[in-house]
Design a protein around this motif. Structure first.
Motif, mmCIF file in Angstrom:
data_model
loop_
_atom_site.group_PDB
_atom_site.id
_atom_site.type_symbol
_atom_site.label_atom_id
_atom_site.label_comp_id
_atom_site.label_asym_id
_atom_site.label_seq_id
_atom_site.Cartn_x
_atom_site.Cartn_y
_atom_site.Cartn_z
ATOM 1 N N GLU A 201 -7.328 -5.660 -22.630
ATOM 2 C CA GLU A 201 -7.820 -4.492 -21.614
ATOM 3 C C GLU A 201 -6.561 -3.828 -21.118
ATOM 4 O O GLU A 201 -5.918 -4.263 -20.801
ATOM 5 N N ASN A 202 -6.841 -2.535 -21.254
ATOM 6 C CA ASN A 202 -5.849 -1.555 -20.910
ATOM 7 C C ASN A 202 -6.328 -0.456 -19.894
ATOM 8 O O ASN A 202 -7.441 -0.130 -20.134
ATOM 9 N N PRO A 203 -5.515 0.095 -18.815
ATOM 10 C CA PRO A 203 -6.056 0.805 -17.941
ATOM 11 C C PRO A 203 -6.265 2.349 -18.659
ATOM 12 O O PRO A 203 -5.178 2.645 -19.425
ATOM 13 N N GLY A 204 -7.130 2.951 -18.170
ATOM 14 C CA GLY A 204 -7.203 4.408 -18.670
ATOM 15 C C GLY A 204 -8.443 4.478 -19.772
ATOM 16 O O GLY A 204 -8.307 3.594 -20.579
ATOM 17 N N GLY A 205 -9.295 5.107 -19.490
ATOM 18 C CA GLY A 205 -10.335 5.586 -20.503
ATOM 19 C C GLY A 205 -9.870 6.205 -21.781
ATOM 20 O O GLY A 205 -8.791 6.494 -21.999
ATOM 21 N N PHE A 206 -10.954 6.228 -22.625
ATOM 22 C CA PHE A 206 -10.501 6.920 -24.020
ATOM 23 C C PHE A 206 -10.158 8.397 -23.639
ATOM 24 O O PHE A 206 -10.620 8.972 -22.705
ATOM 25 N N PRO A 207 -9.212 9.001 -24.511
ATOM 26 C CA PRO A 207 -8.668 10.340 -24.346
ATOM 27 C C PRO A 207 -10.036 11.064 -24.634
ATOM 28 O O PRO A 207 -10.858 10.695 -25.296
#
Length: 437
Positions: A201-207
């Motif tokens: 799990e990583n912070p930041g939605g898809f570009p």
């Protein structure tokens, strides 16, 4: 606020706005200079490790022969500000001391959690890391590999060893998370290790523009350009944006479930699974690739995998499946037809008898063929009832057959005394047999 999406509107939340406008104002956050950094924040051991790994990955590279400071400068990891040497964000994340990362960018943290099979709610081991990217990759890869189980799959005289979690797949997945996470978000990257899956799990939605449904083929949109470029120059990735291809290819060819991406407003999660979904499919892919001395494309693997589960596939379904264009799907289907892996069945495609025998069984192939004939027979008889007769051309149009398939179906129906041939040549047609009138 609302944001226009095609003909509709959808909610546009504050966290989405801040991420988007921040990206516009700071096109590459990882390339920014850290004013508070000094040369003392550089870990010389990390520089040595990067150079040694580069020598192993690319013996012909001259980059690793450079003096340390020139090496960092050439990669863009350090820059001068008012005459003083400073680290960029990417520089801190590749060669910064752990204390410096913790002081200057504390959110650059990776938290590893291990869960036992008996308790999936509470972790039984935890590791918190605020360390350079490559050190994180190495340390977690070692933990995953130490816990891996191996399944031996015999393919002729050869034996394939398939592990729970491929090192290459795990590293690509983690590299993607670290390279594309939002470092302005204060959350950490989480690696959750279960017996049957790993969830990253990583912070930041898809570009902007990327979704779970086009992630394989959408051009790369790196959130942290300098990090992505550094990984490429250090030969950790072949080209920017290729990691998703590698993850899917390795998982499918190993007979495992597809990687599972889930997107949220401010986060992305990826699940990779350990179970081998289909051993016979693994054997078939290994044999065919060895025989042809080439690897199947990802599109070919995905179509073959779909057909082993669903019997038939249409061009529209294949297009959606491979996340490509209609032309890309058609090319893959044509190539596989030419290689004798699949064949046209009406307006759809199915595995050939040889492929069925390799991945499923001839019984299933015969059954599928029988179902196709039964459906065609019903349509042909219904057409004759309403129109008096039918031609080979009309049969092809009605059933989506090739000329030979139409001839085979009509001949079989004649053999069953359902229809009779009247006339010859272009004027020939098929009518209801006198025995069935």
């Amino acid at each position: 606020m609302l944001r226009r999406l095609s003909k509709n509107s959808k909610p546009y939340y504050p966290d989405e706005m801040s991420n988007k406008y921040s990206a516009v104002q700071n096109p590459d956050f990882s390339g920014q200079i850290i004013v508070e950094s000094t040369e003392d924040d550089i870990n010389k051991l990390e520089i040595y490790k990067l150079k040694e790994k580069l020598k192993a990955r690319d013996p012909e590279s001259t980059l690793s022969e450079m003096e340390d400071m020139a090496f960092l400068s050439d990669l863009g990891l350090t820059k001068y500000d008012a005459g003083n040497l400073k680290l960029t964000i990417a520089g801190l994340l590749f060669v910064g001391k752990e204390q410096a990362i913790h002081r200057l960018l504390p959110q650059a943290e990776v938290i590893y959690l291990h869960y036992s099979q008996s308790n999936l709610e509470e972790y039984d081991a935890r590791l918190d890391m605020t360390a350079p990217i490559i050190s994180v990759i190495d340390r977690l890869s070692e933990k995953i590999q130490d816990a891996n189980r191996i399944v031996n799959v015999q393919v002729g005289l050869f034996r394939l060893e398939i592990v729970d979690f491929s090192e290459r797949v795990f590293q690509e997945a983690l590299l993607n998370a670290l390279a594309h996470r939002d470092y302005q978000n204060q959350a950490a990257v989480y690696v959750k290790h279960y017996q049957d899956k790993i969830v990253i799990e990583n912070p930041g939605g898809f570009p902007e523009g990327i979704t779970e449904h086009n992630i394989i083929t959408h051009p790369s949109v790196p959130r942290n350009k300098l990090i992505a470029e550094t990984l490429q120059r250090l030969k950790y990735v072949q080209r920017t944006g290729q990691g998703v291809d590698i993850i899917f290819r390795d998982m499918v060819s190993s007979g495992k479930p597809y990687p599972e991406y889930r997107a949220y407003n401010d986060a992305v999660s990826l699940s990779i699974y350990s179970a081998i979904y289909d051993v016979e499919f693994v054997k078939f892919v290994a044999r065919e690739q060895n025989l042809r001395q080439r690897n199947f494309s990802l599109s070919e693997l995905m179509i073959l995998r779909y057909l082993t589960d669903n019997r038939r596939i249409s061009l529209a379904t294949a297009t959606d499946l491979i996340q490509g264009t209609r032309d890309m799907a058609q090319k893959s289907l044509n190539d596989m037809s030419r290689d004798g892996l699949i064949e046209v069945s009406g307006k759809e495609y199915m595995l050939t008898a040889r492929t069925y025998e390799a991945v499923k069984s001839t019984v299933e192939y015969t059954k599928d063929r029988s179902i196709q004939y039964i459906k065609a027979k019903e349509m042909i008889m219904e057409y004759i009832e309403g129109n008096g007769s039918i031609t080979n051309e009309k049969t092809r149009e009605l059933c989506g057959f090739t000329k030979q398939q139409a001839r085979s179906a009509l001949d079989k129906m004649r053999g069953e005394s359902l229809i009779q041939l009247v006339g010859a040549g272009r004027s020939s047609k098929y009518m209801k047999s006198s025995e069935t009138r």
